[in-house]
Design a protein around this motif. Structure first.
Motif, mmCIF file in Angstrom:
data_model
loop_
_atom_site.group_PDB
_atom_site.id
_atom_site.type_symbol
_atom_site.label_atom_id
_atom_site.label_comp_id
_atom_site.label_asym_id
_atom_site.label_seq_id
_atom_site.Cartn_x
_atom_site.Cartn_y
_atom_site.Cartn_z
ATOM 1 N N ARG A 56 6.629 2.113 -6.543
ATOM 2 C CA ARG A 56 5.996 2.766 -5.564
ATOM 3 C C ARG A 56 7.057 2.724 -4.264
ATOM 4 O O ARG A 56 8.469 2.345 -4.132
ATOM 5 N N GLY A 57 7.678 4.709 -3.834
ATOM 6 C CA GLY A 57 8.241 4.656 -3.059
ATOM 7 C C GLY A 57 8.267 3.997 -1.329
ATOM 8 O O GLY A 57 6.988 3.693 -1.761
ATOM 9 N N ASP A 58 9.453 3.826 -0.690
ATOM 10 C CA ASP A 58 9.414 3.200 0.720
ATOM 11 C C ASP A 58 8.273 4.376 1.443
ATOM 12 O O ASP A 58 7.456 3.077 1.946
ATOM 13 N N ASP A 59 8.386 5.249 1.461
ATOM 14 C CA ASP A 59 7.016 5.711 2.219
ATOM 15 C C ASP A 59 5.300 5.715 1.079
ATOM 16 O O ASP A 59 4.913 6.641 1.789
#
Ligand code: ADP
Length: 266
Positions: A176-179
């Motif tokens: 999962r990316g930071d956003d």
């Protein structure tokens, strides 16, 4: 070039329309040139294996060959036929992706199912020559067209096997990316790609090293397909690479298409 077009084509059109008309024509010219290049590229890519095949047919028809030689020539002919099959297959896939305006179906695709198929493909192609690490625990599912997502990930993984020398490491990672976006990455310890090539890498038929790519069975369309799949899902293809160290190709989808894995409470 743009100025020549302005002088020739805009004069009859009176005041006020000049700028708009110039932009239109220049854009149309660009699209036409891209189409012409594409047709020229396809013709070239098909002509090369056809020429080789025709040569082999002539060899078989005119030379007295031993059984061993005959088998060798047949093998080589088979390779050329496969090359054309792969090219036509990728061309059809691209045409389908480009032709359909319809957004991909929103099915929840379990990430383990996407990666399992790809893992099998990588293992078969690598035949034990690379270390393979699959780490997909962070994502449960991605929303989209399963066949498109797995073929995109498959293209990235097959490239990693093709371009990474024996003994290298290939990782398939879901995270999962930071956003909140969902990322499917393929990371390799291959030769890496110089920065000047990166912006054009996903163009149709763009290759860093043409002969090596063809020798390893590449059609030159793999990354163009991945980029299309990403964009159709509202996402993007990210490429990071360091010459001499390796590359990371990431298919990133927006948060709305991500279902993260439930992590155990500590
Ligand atoms: P091809 O069929 O030539 O591999 P692609 O569109 O898949 O076509 O890739 C375009 C070019 O990008 C390749 O020809 C190669 O030069 C480069 N490339 C792709 N993947 C890698 C990788 N994992 N490592 C190094 N170079 C790569």
């Amino acid at each position: 070039q743009g100025k020549g077009l302005l002088a020739v084509l805009v004069r009859p059109y009176g005041q006020g329309k000049r700028l708009l008309l110039t932009q239109d024509i220049t854009e149309r010219e660009r699209v036409d040139a891209t189409k012409r290049d594409f047709v020229a590229n396809v013709s070239h890519e098909i002509r090369t294996p056809l020429t080789v095949l025709a040569g082999f047919v002539e060899t078989m028809a005119t030379l007295p060959l031993t059984e061993v030689e005959r088998q060798r020539v047949l093998n080589l002919m088979g390779q050329q036929a496969k090359r054309m099959q792969a090219l036509v297959g990728d061309l059809l896939t691209l045409a389908r992706l480009e032709g359909s305006a319809r957004p991909p179906a929103d099915q929840w695709c379990p990430v383990t199912r996407l990666t399992q198929v790809v893992e099998q493909e990588v293992r078969a192609l690598s035949a034990g020559r690379h270390e393979l690490i699959v780490d997909t625990g962070a994502l449960e599912a991605l929303a989209g067209q399963e066949s498109e997502l797995s073929s995109a990930l498959g293209n990235l993984a097959v490239n990693a096997v093709r371009y990474t020398p024996e003994g290298g490491r290939i990782q398939i990672i879901a995270r999962r990316g930071d956003d909140g976006s969902g990322e499917l990455s393929v990371v390799d310890t291959g030769p890496g790609i110089a920065p000047e090539h990166l912006p054009r890498l996903a163009e149709r038929f763009y290759r860093v090293d043409g002969s090596r790519s063809r020798d390893t069975g590449g059609t030159g369309l793999g990354l163009a397909i991945v980029k299309h799949v990403a964009q159709r899902h509202g996402g993007e293809l990210l490429i990071e690479s360091t010459v001499g160290q390796g590359s990371r190709f990431t298919l990133r989808l927006p948060p709305s298409r991500v279902r993260a894995a439930v992590t155990a409470a500590v």
